[in-house]
Write a protein that holds these residues in place. Structure first.
Motif, PDB file in Angstrom:
ATOM      1  N   LEU A  59      -5.204   2.358   2.206  1.00  0.00           N
ATOM      2  CA  LEU A  59      -4.487   2.750   0.646  1.00  0.00           C
ATOM      3  C   LEU A  59      -4.968   2.761  -0.357  1.00  0.00           C
ATOM      4  O   LEU A  59      -4.807   3.800  -1.318  1.00  0.00           O
ATOM      5  CB  LEU A  59      -3.637   1.405   0.481  1.00  0.00           C
ATOM      6  CG  LEU A  59      -2.821   0.874   1.691  1.00  0.00           C
ATOM      7  CD1 LEU A  59      -2.687  -0.265   1.371  1.00  0.00           C
ATOM      8  CD2 LEU A  59      -1.699   2.051   1.582  1.00  0.00           C
ATOM      9  N   VAL A  75      -0.117  -5.067   0.723  1.00  0.00           N
ATOM     10  CA  VAL A  75      -1.042  -3.886  -0.184  1.00  0.00           C
ATOM     11  C   VAL A  75      -2.332  -4.215  -0.935  1.00  0.00           C
ATOM     12  O   VAL A  75      -3.251  -3.287  -0.371  1.00  0.00           O
ATOM     13  CB  VAL A  75      -0.267  -3.259  -0.938  1.00  0.00           C
ATOM     14  CG1 VAL A  75      -0.488  -1.809  -1.691  1.00  0.00           C
ATOM     15  CG2 VAL A  75       1.931  -3.116  -0.080  1.00  0.00           C
ATOM     16  N   ASP A 106       4.342   4.459   4.708  1.00  0.00           N
ATOM     17  CA  ASP A 106       4.776   4.030   3.414  1.00  0.00           C
ATOM     18  C   ASP A 106       5.932   2.819   3.396  1.00  0.00           C
ATOM     19  O   ASP A 106       6.325   1.987   2.494  1.00  0.00           O
ATOM     20  CB  ASP A 106       4.307   4.565   2.506  1.00  0.00           C
ATOM     21  CG  ASP A 106       2.907   4.431   1.958  1.00  0.00           C
ATOM     22  OD1 ASP A 106       2.665   5.925   2.028  1.00  0.00           O
ATOM     23  OD2 ASP A 106       1.787   3.803   3.050  1.00  0.00           O
ATOM     24  N   MET A 139       1.843   5.313  -6.672  1.00  0.00           N
ATOM     25  CA  MET A 139       1.528   5.530  -5.291  1.00  0.00           C
ATOM     26  C   MET A 139       1.251   7.074  -5.241  1.00  0.00           C
ATOM     27  O   MET A 139       3.095   7.470  -5.598  1.00  0.00           O
ATOM     28  CB  MET A 139       2.771   5.221  -4.231  1.00  0.00           C
ATOM     29  CG  MET A 139       2.900   3.397  -4.409  1.00  0.00           C
ATOM     30  SD  MET A 139       4.471   2.683  -3.234  1.00  0.00           S
ATOM     31  CE  MET A 139       5.981   3.372  -4.031  1.00  0.00           C
ATOM     32  N   LEU A 154       2.340   9.919  -0.568  1.00  0.00           N
ATOM     33  CA  LEU A 154       2.948   9.145   0.264  1.00  0.00           C
ATOM     34  C   LEU A 154       3.176   9.238   1.476  1.00  0.00           C
ATOM     35  O   LEU A 154       3.605  10.230   1.799  1.00  0.00           O
ATOM     36  CB  LEU A 154       4.276   8.277  -0.369  1.00  0.00           C
ATOM     37  CG  LEU A 154       4.297   7.301  -1.562  1.00  0.00           C
ATOM     38  CD1 LEU A 154       5.485   7.287  -2.535  1.00  0.00           C
ATOM     39  CD2 LEU A 154       3.666   6.179  -0.874  1.00  0.00           C
TER      40      LEU A 154
END
Length: 122
Positions: A63, A47, A89, A82, A85
Protein backbone atom coordinates in the motif's frame (compact mmCIF):
# COMPACT_ATOMS: atom_id res chain seq x y z
CA UNK A 1 -21.17 10.51 17.91
CA UNK A 2 -20.82 9.27 14.37
CA UNK A 3 -18.40 8.56 11.56
CA UNK A 4 -19.81 8.62 8.06
CA UNK A 5 -17.72 7.13 5.28
CA UNK A 6 -18.39 7.83 1.61
CA UNK A 7 -16.72 7.89 -1.78
CA UNK A 8 -16.61 4.23 -2.66
CA UNK A 9 -17.56 2.93 -6.06
CA UNK A 10 -16.52 0.93 -9.09
CA UNK A 11 -13.21 1.76 -10.72
CA UNK A 12 -10.96 0.07 -13.26
CA UNK A 13 -7.59 -1.27 -12.27
CA UNK A 14 -5.03 1.52 -12.26
CA UNK A 15 -7.63 4.10 -11.36
CA UNK A 16 -8.05 6.24 -8.26
CA UNK A 17 -10.65 6.89 -5.60
CA UNK A 18 -10.78 9.16 -2.60
CA UNK A 19 -12.75 8.02 0.39
CA UNK A 20 -14.07 10.53 2.88
CA UNK A 21 -14.99 10.07 6.52
CA UNK A 22 -16.81 12.86 8.31
CA UNK A 23 -17.04 12.94 12.08
CA UNK A 24 -19.83 14.40 14.15
CA UNK A 25 -20.11 14.67 17.89
CA UNK A 26 -16.37 14.64 18.53
CA UNK A 27 -13.18 16.23 17.22
CA UNK A 28 -11.02 14.03 15.02
CA UNK A 29 -7.89 15.99 15.85
CA UNK A 30 -7.85 14.38 19.29
CA UNK A 31 -7.79 10.85 17.91
CA UNK A 32 -5.68 8.43 15.96
CA UNK A 33 -7.44 7.70 12.69
CA UNK A 34 -7.39 4.48 10.77
CA UNK A 35 -8.76 2.91 7.62
CA UNK A 36 -9.57 -0.76 7.51
CA UNK A 37 -11.01 -3.05 4.88
CA UNK A 38 -12.77 -6.35 4.62
CA UNK A 39 -12.85 -8.36 1.43
CA UNK A 40 -15.50 -11.03 0.83
CA UNK A 41 -14.77 -14.14 2.88
CA UNK A 42 -11.81 -12.50 4.57
CA UNK A 43 -11.19 -11.02 7.97
CA UNK A 44 -11.00 -7.30 8.42
CA UNK A 45 -7.49 -5.94 8.01
CA UNK A 46 -5.80 -2.68 8.70
CA UNK A 47 -4.96 -0.46 5.75
CA UNK A 48 -3.17 2.41 7.45
CA UNK A 49 -3.37 4.59 10.52
CA UNK A 50 -2.51 8.20 11.29
CA UNK A 51 -1.12 8.86 14.73
CA UNK A 52 -1.65 12.15 16.52
CA UNK A 53 1.90 13.27 15.74
CA UNK A 54 1.32 12.94 12.01
CA UNK A 55 3.08 9.63 11.53
CA UNK A 56 1.34 7.22 9.16
CA UNK A 57 1.57 3.50 9.81
CA UNK A 58 1.05 1.24 6.82
CA UNK A 59 -0.06 -2.30 7.54
CA UNK A 60 1.09 -3.63 4.20
CA UNK A 61 4.11 -2.74 2.08
CA UNK A 62 1.95 -3.10 -1.04
CA UNK A 63 0.00 0.00 0.00
CA UNK A 64 2.96 2.32 0.42
CA UNK A 65 3.16 4.79 -2.42
CA UNK A 66 -0.42 4.06 -3.46
CA UNK A 67 -2.58 4.95 -0.45
CA UNK A 68 -2.40 8.16 1.56
CA UNK A 69 -4.33 9.33 4.60
CA UNK A 70 -5.00 12.97 5.32
CA UNK A 71 -6.96 14.99 7.85
CA UNK A 72 -8.91 18.19 7.47
CA UNK A 73 -9.53 19.71 10.86
CA UNK A 74 -11.72 22.45 9.42
CA UNK A 75 -14.25 19.94 8.13
CA UNK A 76 -13.53 17.40 10.87
CA UNK A 77 -12.89 14.79 8.21
CA UNK A 78 -10.31 12.22 7.25
CA UNK A 79 -9.59 11.05 3.73
CA UNK A 80 -8.07 8.02 2.07
CA UNK A 81 -6.57 8.69 -1.33
CA UNK A 82 -6.16 5.45 -3.25
CA UNK A 83 -4.13 5.42 -6.46
CA UNK A 84 -3.06 2.68 -8.83
CA UNK A 85 -5.88 0.51 -7.58
CA UNK A 86 -5.71 -3.24 -8.08
CA UNK A 87 -8.48 -5.86 -8.12
CA UNK A 88 -7.17 -7.17 -4.79
CA UNK A 89 -8.04 -3.81 -3.24
CA UNK A 90 -11.72 -4.68 -3.65
CA UNK A 91 -13.34 -4.57 -0.21
CA UNK A 92 -15.61 -2.67 2.10
CA UNK A 93 -13.56 0.14 3.59
CA UNK A 94 -14.11 1.43 7.11
CA UNK A 95 -12.81 4.48 8.89
CA UNK A 96 -12.22 4.42 12.62
CA UNK A 97 -11.06 6.73 15.37
CA UNK A 98 -9.36 5.81 18.60
CA UNK A 99 -8.16 7.66 21.66
CA UNK A 100 -5.22 5.38 22.39
CA UNK A 101 -3.16 3.74 19.64
CA UNK A 102 -3.03 2.39 16.12
CA UNK A 103 -3.42 -1.37 15.73
CA UNK A 104 -3.79 -3.44 12.60
CA UNK A 105 -6.67 -5.36 14.13
CA UNK A 106 -8.55 -2.20 14.98
CA UNK A 107 -8.43 -3.03 18.66
CA UNK A 108 -8.71 0.09 20.72
CA UNK A 109 -10.65 2.07 18.14
CA UNK A 110 -13.58 3.80 19.77
CA UNK A 111 -15.68 4.79 16.80
CA UNK A 112 -16.33 3.10 13.46
CA UNK A 113 -17.97 4.25 10.28
CA UNK A 114 -20.42 1.96 8.48
CA UNK A 115 -18.18 1.24 5.54
CA UNK A 116 -18.14 2.03 1.87
CA UNK A 117 -17.74 -0.48 -0.95
CA UNK A 118 -14.76 -0.23 -3.28
CA UNK A 119 -14.74 -2.50 -6.31
CA UNK A 120 -11.79 -2.59 -8.68
CA UNK A 121 -12.35 -4.31 -12.00
CA UNK A 122 -9.55 -5.90 -14.00
Amino acid sequence: VQLQASGGGLVQAGGSLRLSCAASGFTLDDYVLGWFRQAPGMEREGVLCSESGGVTIYYSDSLKGRFTISRDNASNSVYLQMNSLKPEDTAVYYCAAGSLWCAATGMGMDYWGKGTQVTVSS
